[in-house]
Design a protein around this motif. Structure first.
Motif, PDB file in Angstrom:
ATOM      1  N   THR A 162      -5.390   5.086   1.768  1.00 31.29           N
ATOM      2  CA  THR A 162      -4.312   5.772   1.048  1.00 31.29           C
ATOM      3  C   THR A 162      -4.364   7.281   1.247  1.00 31.29           C
ATOM      4  O   THR A 162      -3.332   7.938   1.176  1.00 31.29           O
ATOM      5  N   GLU A 166     -10.360  -4.648 -10.197  1.00 33.29           N
ATOM      6  CA  GLU A 166      -9.182  -3.998  -9.621  1.00 33.29           C
ATOM      7  C   GLU A 166      -9.455  -2.509  -9.387  1.00 33.29           C
ATOM      8  O   GLU A 166      -9.049  -1.942  -8.369  1.00 33.29           O
ATOM      9  N   ALA A 167     -10.166  -1.865 -10.301  1.00 32.06           N
ATOM     10  CA  ALA A 167     -10.504  -0.439 -10.143  1.00 32.06           C
ATOM     11  C   ALA A 167     -11.402  -0.221  -8.928  1.00 32.06           C
ATOM     12  O   ALA A 167     -11.205   0.732  -8.160  1.00 32.06           O
ATOM     13  N   SER A 171      -9.132   3.800  -1.023  1.00 27.63           N
ATOM     14  CA  SER A 171      -8.858   5.235  -1.056  1.00 27.63           C
ATOM     15  C   SER A 171      -8.861   5.862   0.336  1.00 27.63           C
ATOM     16  O   SER A 171      -8.112   6.810   0.591  1.00 27.63           O
ATOM     17  N   LEU A 210       0.836  -1.193   0.000  1.00 26.41           N
ATOM     18  CA  LEU A 210       0.000   0.000   0.000  1.00 26.41           C
ATOM     19  C   LEU A 210       0.876   1.250   0.000  1.00 26.41           C
ATOM     20  O   LEU A 210       0.634   2.185  -0.762  1.00 26.41           O
ATOM     21  N   ARG A 259      -9.260  -0.720  -5.824  1.00 29.11           N
ATOM     22  CA  ARG A 259      -8.406   0.468  -5.647  1.00 29.11           C
ATOM     23  C   ARG A 259      -9.222   1.592  -4.995  1.00 29.11           C
ATOM     24  O   ARG A 259      -8.753   2.254  -4.070  1.00 29.11           O
ATOM     25  N   GLN A 260     -10.459   1.783  -5.449  1.00 29.65           N
ATOM     26  CA  GLN A 260     -11.344   2.804  -4.873  1.00 29.65           C
ATOM     27  C   GLN A 260     -11.657   2.485  -3.412  1.00 29.65           C
ATOM     28  O   GLN A 260     -11.696   3.384  -2.585  1.00 29.65           O
ATOM     29  N   ARG A 301       1.405  -0.164  -4.701  1.00 27.06           N
ATOM     30  CA  ARG A 301       1.280  -1.405  -5.478  1.00 27.06           C
ATOM     31  C   ARG A 301      -0.029  -2.128  -5.169  1.00 27.06           C
ATOM     32  O   ARG A 301      -0.054  -3.305  -4.810  1.00 27.06           O
ATOM     33  N   VAL A 302      -1.127  -1.405  -5.336  1.00 25.37           N
ATOM     34  CA  VAL A 302      -2.443  -1.989  -5.131  1.00 25.37           C
ATOM     35  C   VAL A 302      -2.651  -3.147  -6.098  1.00 25.37           C
ATOM     36  O   VAL A 302      -3.335  -4.124  -5.771  1.00 25.37           O
ATOM     37  N   ASP A 303      -2.032  -3.069  -7.276  1.00 25.12           N
ATOM     38  CA  ASP A 303      -2.139  -4.159  -8.248  1.00 25.12           C
ATOM     39  C   ASP A 303      -1.632  -5.473  -7.670  1.00 25.12           C
ATOM     40  O   ASP A 303      -2.232  -6.529  -7.891  1.00 25.12           O
ATOM     41  N   TYR A 332      -4.143  -6.742  -5.034  1.00 27.62           N
ATOM     42  CA  TYR A 332      -5.313  -7.302  -5.713  1.00 27.62           C
ATOM     43  C   TYR A 332      -5.000  -8.655  -6.352  1.00 27.62           C
ATOM     44  O   TYR A 332      -5.768  -9.610  -6.197  1.00 27.62           O
TER      45      TYR A 332
END
Length: 159
Positions: free
Chosen positions: A73, A62-63, A70, A40, A66-67, A44-46, A49
């Motif tokens: 982050t 993944e989007a 938030s 985090l 990521r949200q 590297r949220v990818d 996930y």
């Protein structure tokens, strides 16, 4: 009892301090949380996930994932994270999960983090994560006795 701190700089490192004996499962859980925090912090949220459980990836793109991160982050760099409670339980259908609550302090505010990890042959896989800003949890009598309470915002989070 685990206490965890992330040290920022060019490299991100973590120091785990163990007091008393802990099971290998608690070690795996602490390692998984440490890895989550490192990824985090590195943006590297990818990687978080892609290594998450199939159930998480089936529920969120993944989007969307990521949200959902938030809130965490937006709080800035992790300063300190302390495990408040960890518990293992069996879900209907027989799968097992580890539930973990962490009282964490980020640069801008405190955050009550909750993790659910699926237990599988490949280790622990993230199933859910949430961050409740300016909250903390105490569990003096186990998971059924957990209580949340507000934490005063840090000076840096005030307008």
């Amino acid at each position: 009892f685990w206490k965890k701190s992330l040290v920022s700089g060019l490299a991100i490192g973590a120091v785990l301090v163990t007091i008393g004996g802990c099971s290998s499962e608690q070690n795996r859980e602490a390692t998984a949380v440490n890895e989550f925090h490192q990824r985090l912090a590195q943006g590297r949220v990818d990687l978080i996930y892609s290594s998450a459980s199939e159930s998480l990836r089936a529920q969120l793109s993944e989007a969307q994932f990521r949200q959902s991160l938030s809130e965490a982050t937006s709080l800035g760099q992790l300063q300190e994270s302390e495990r408040a409670h960890v518990d293992r339980t069996t879900l209907p259908g027989g799968s097992e999960v580890v539930l973990a609550f962490y009282n964490s302090r980020y640069a801008k505010a405190a955050c009550l983090e909750s993790f659910t990890w699926h237990i599988g042959k490949g280790g622990l896989k993230l199933a859910t994560y949430s961050c409740a800003p300016n909250m903390q949890v105490t569990c003096p009598g186990g998971i059924g006795a957990c209580e949340t309470s507000p934490v005063a915002p840090s000076i840096s989070s005030l307008p």
